[in-house]
Motif scaffolding. Sequence first.
Motif, PDB file in Angstrom:
ATOM      1  N   ALA A   1      -7.308  14.852   1.275  1.00 25.50           N
ATOM      2  CA  ALA A   1      -6.646  13.543   1.288  1.00 25.50           C
ATOM      3  C   ALA A   1      -6.236  13.124  -0.115  1.00 25.50           C
ATOM      4  O   ALA A   1      -5.131  12.609  -0.322  1.00 25.50           O
ATOM      5  CB  ALA A   1      -7.566  12.499   1.915  1.00 25.50           C
ATOM      6  N   MET A   2      -7.102  13.338  -1.103  1.00 19.74           N
ATOM      7  CA  MET A   2      -6.790  12.952  -2.482  1.00 19.74           C
ATOM      8  C   MET A   2      -5.609  13.739  -3.032  1.00 19.74           C
ATOM      9  O   MET A   2      -4.895  13.255  -3.909  1.00 19.74           O
ATOM     10  CB  MET A   2      -8.018  13.102  -3.368  1.00 19.74           C
TER      11      MET A   2
ATOM     12  N   MET B   1       0.825  -1.187   0.000  1.00 21.58           N
ATOM     13  CA  MET B   1       0.000   0.000   0.000  1.00 21.58           C
ATOM     14  C   MET B   1       0.873   1.255   0.000  1.00 21.58           C
ATOM     15  O   MET B   1       0.436   2.329   0.312  1.00 21.58           O
ATOM     16  CB  MET B   1      -0.913  -0.032   1.224  1.00 21.58           C
ATOM     17  N   SER B   2       2.093   1.125  -0.336  1.00 15.46           N
ATOM     18  CA  SER B   2       3.004   2.248  -0.360  1.00 15.46           C
ATOM     19  C   SER B   2       2.490   3.361  -1.269  1.00 15.46           C
ATOM     20  O   SER B   2       2.039   3.110  -2.376  1.00 15.46           O
ATOM     21  CB  SER B   2       4.372   1.773  -0.837  1.00 15.46           C
ATOM     22  N   GLY B   3       2.570   4.593  -0.785  1.00 16.96           N
ATOM     23  CA  GLY B   3       2.149   5.733  -1.577  1.00 16.96           C
ATOM     24  C   GLY B   3       0.662   5.996  -1.568  1.00 16.96           C
ATOM     25  O   GLY B   3       0.183   6.831  -2.306  1.00 16.96           O
ATOM     26  N   GLN B   4      -0.075   5.266  -0.746  1.00 12.01           N
ATOM     27  CA  GLN B   4      -1.506   5.485  -0.662  1.00 12.01           C
ATOM     28  C   GLN B   4      -1.845   6.167   0.656  1.00 12.01           C
ATOM     29  O   GLN B   4      -1.053   6.199   1.576  1.00 12.01           O
ATOM     30  CB  GLN B   4      -2.257   4.169  -0.788  1.00 12.01           C
ATOM     31  N   THR B   5      -3.058   6.706   0.709  1.00 13.57           N
ATOM     32  CA  THR B   5      -3.503   7.469   1.864  1.00 13.57           C
ATOM     33  C   THR B   5      -4.716   6.815   2.500  1.00 13.57           C
ATOM     34  O   THR B   5      -5.596   6.337   1.799  1.00 13.57           O
ATOM     35  CB  THR B   5      -3.865   8.910   1.439  1.00 13.57           C
ATOM     36  N   ALA B   6      -4.745   6.814   3.819  1.00 14.61           N
ATOM     37  CA  ALA B   6      -5.907   6.345   4.577  1.00 14.61           C
ATOM     38  C   ALA B   6      -6.421   7.521   5.398  1.00 14.61           C
ATOM     39  O   ALA B   6      -5.642   8.304   5.940  1.00 14.61           O
ATOM     40  CB  ALA B   6      -5.531   5.186   5.487  1.00 14.61           C
TER      41      ALA B   6
ATOM     42  N   LEU C   1      -2.990  14.247  -1.486  1.00 10.39           N
ATOM     43  CA  LEU C   1      -1.793  13.587  -0.969  1.00 10.39           C
ATOM     44  C   LEU C   1      -1.460  12.294  -1.696  1.00 10.39           C
ATOM     45  O   LEU C   1      -0.355  11.786  -1.592  1.00 10.39           O
ATOM     46  CB  LEU C   1      -1.971  13.286   0.527  1.00 10.39           C
ATOM     47  N   GLY C   2      -2.427  11.747  -2.406  1.00 10.67           N
ATOM     48  CA  GLY C   2      -2.214  10.500  -3.130  1.00 10.67           C
ATOM     49  C   GLY C   2      -3.489   9.700  -3.185  1.00 10.67           C
ATOM     50  O   GLY C   2      -4.525  10.119  -2.673  1.00 10.67           O
ATOM     51  N   PRO C   3      -3.417   8.522  -3.799  1.00  6.89           N
ATOM     52  CA  PRO C   3      -4.605   7.669  -3.887  1.00  6.89           C
ATOM     53  C   PRO C   3      -5.125   7.319  -2.486  1.00  6.89           C
ATOM     54  O   PRO C   3      -4.359   6.924  -1.623  1.00  6.89           O
ATOM     55  CB  PRO C   3      -4.108   6.415  -4.601  1.00  6.89           C
ATOM     56  N   VAL C   4      -6.423   7.477  -2.285  1.00  4.49           N
ATOM     57  CA  VAL C   4      -7.025   7.190  -0.980  1.00  4.49           C
ATOM     58  C   VAL C   4      -7.631   5.793  -1.030  1.00  4.49           C
ATOM     59  O   VAL C   4      -8.558   5.538  -1.789  1.00  4.49           O
ATOM     60  CB  VAL C   4      -8.105   8.236  -0.621  1.00  4.49           C
ATOM     61  N   SER C   5      -7.085   4.901  -0.216  1.00  4.27           N
ATOM     62  CA  SER C   5      -7.554   3.523  -0.229  1.00  4.27           C
ATOM     63  C   SER C   5      -8.573   3.238   0.869  1.00  4.27           C
ATOM     64  O   SER C   5      -9.361   2.308   0.754  1.00  4.27           O
ATOM     65  CB  SER C   5      -6.376   2.559  -0.082  1.00  4.27           C
ATOM     66  N   ILE C   6      -8.548   4.026   1.926  1.00  4.50           N
ATOM     67  CA  ILE C   6      -9.452   3.815   3.059  1.00  4.50           C
ATOM     68  C   ILE C   6      -9.996   5.159   3.520  1.00  4.50           C
ATOM     69  O   ILE C   6      -9.233   6.104   3.717  1.00  4.50           O
ATOM     70  CB  ILE C   6      -8.717   3.137   4.230  1.00  4.50           C
ATOM     71  N   ARG C   7     -11.325   5.222   3.697  1.00  2.50           N
ATOM     72  CA  ARG C   7     -11.982   6.411   4.270  1.00  2.50           C
ATOM     73  C   ARG C   7     -12.981   5.908   5.292  1.00  2.50           C
ATOM     74  O   ARG C   7     -13.993   5.329   4.939  1.00  2.50           O
ATOM     75  CB  ARG C   7     -12.732   7.202   3.214  1.00  2.50           C
ATOM     76  N   ARG C   8     -12.701   6.140   6.550  1.00  2.03           N
ATOM     77  CA  ARG C   8     -13.589   5.677   7.605  1.00  2.03           C
ATOM     78  C   ARG C   8     -13.903   6.815   8.563  1.00  2.03           C
ATOM     79  O   ARG C   8     -13.059   7.670   8.829  1.00  2.03           O
ATOM     80  CB  ARG C   8     -12.950   4.542   8.400  1.00  2.03           C
TER      81      ARG C   8
ATOM     82  N   ASP D   1     -20.559  17.837   7.304  1.00  5.36           N
ATOM     83  CA  ASP D   1     -20.490  18.918   6.320  1.00  5.36           C
ATOM     84  C   ASP D   1     -19.048  19.181   5.870  1.00  5.36           C
ATOM     85  O   ASP D   1     -18.826  19.862   4.874  1.00  5.36           O
ATOM     86  CB  ASP D   1     -21.135  20.202   6.860  1.00  5.36           C
ATOM     87  N   HIS D   2     -18.083  18.599   6.557  1.00  9.88           N
ATOM     88  CA  HIS D   2     -16.677  18.741   6.184  1.00  9.88           C
ATOM     89  C   HIS D   2     -16.171  17.558   5.349  1.00  9.88           C
ATOM     90  O   HIS D   2     -14.998  17.535   4.974  1.00  9.88           O
ATOM     91  CB  HIS D   2     -15.802  18.881   7.431  1.00  9.88           C
ATOM     92  N   ALA D   3     -17.021  16.589   5.072  1.00  8.89           N
ATOM     93  CA  ALA D   3     -16.602  15.364   4.377  1.00  8.89           C
ATOM     94  C   ALA D   3     -15.944  15.662   3.028  1.00  8.89           C
ATOM     95  O   ALA D   3     -14.904  15.091   2.696  1.00  8.89           O
ATOM     96  CB  ALA D   3     -17.780  14.424   4.199  1.00  8.89           C
ATOM     97  N   LYS D   4     -16.543  16.533   2.248  1.00  7.77           N
ATOM     98  CA  LYS D   4     -16.004  16.837   0.912  1.00  7.77           C
ATOM     99  C   LYS D   4     -14.612  17.454   1.013  1.00  7.77           C
ATOM    100  O   LYS D   4     -13.704  17.082   0.262  1.00  7.77           O
ATOM    101  CB  LYS D   4     -16.957  17.754   0.163  1.00  7.77           C
ATOM    102  N   ALA D   5     -14.421  18.380   1.940  1.00  4.70           N
ATOM    103  CA  ALA D   5     -13.115  19.029   2.099  1.00  4.70           C
ATOM    104  C   ALA D   5     -12.069  18.032   2.600  1.00  4.70           C
ATOM    105  O   ALA D   5     -10.912  18.063   2.153  1.00  4.70           O
ATOM    106  CB  ALA D   5     -13.220  20.204   3.065  1.00  4.70           C
TER     107      ALA D   5
END
Length: 80
Positions: free
Chosen positions: A26-27, A1-6, A29-36, A17-21
């Motif tokens: 995060a995007m 998962m090197s180079g990816q963002t969680a 910074l790099g590919p986002v693999s996890i958003r929780r 209301d801050h979800a989009k920002a």
Amino acid sequence: MSGQTAVFVDGENIGSDHAKAIASTAMALGPVSIRRVYGNAAKIPGWDAALGFRLVHSQTGKNAADIALSIDAMEIALTL
């Protein structure tokens, strides 16, 4: 998962209301693999509908969301 963002969000401390920002930052910074997002689902309206985020219900109790978020973050950091 090197180079990816969680992304791990304490939904009890920041509103949906801050979800989009959050996702946009995060995007950048790099590919986002996890958003929780963590919290008592009954107390964090809107996060269940936030596009791309998975709601993790942390039950009730002091620091329940913080503990669940921390455990998941450490598990992912140590296994990937």
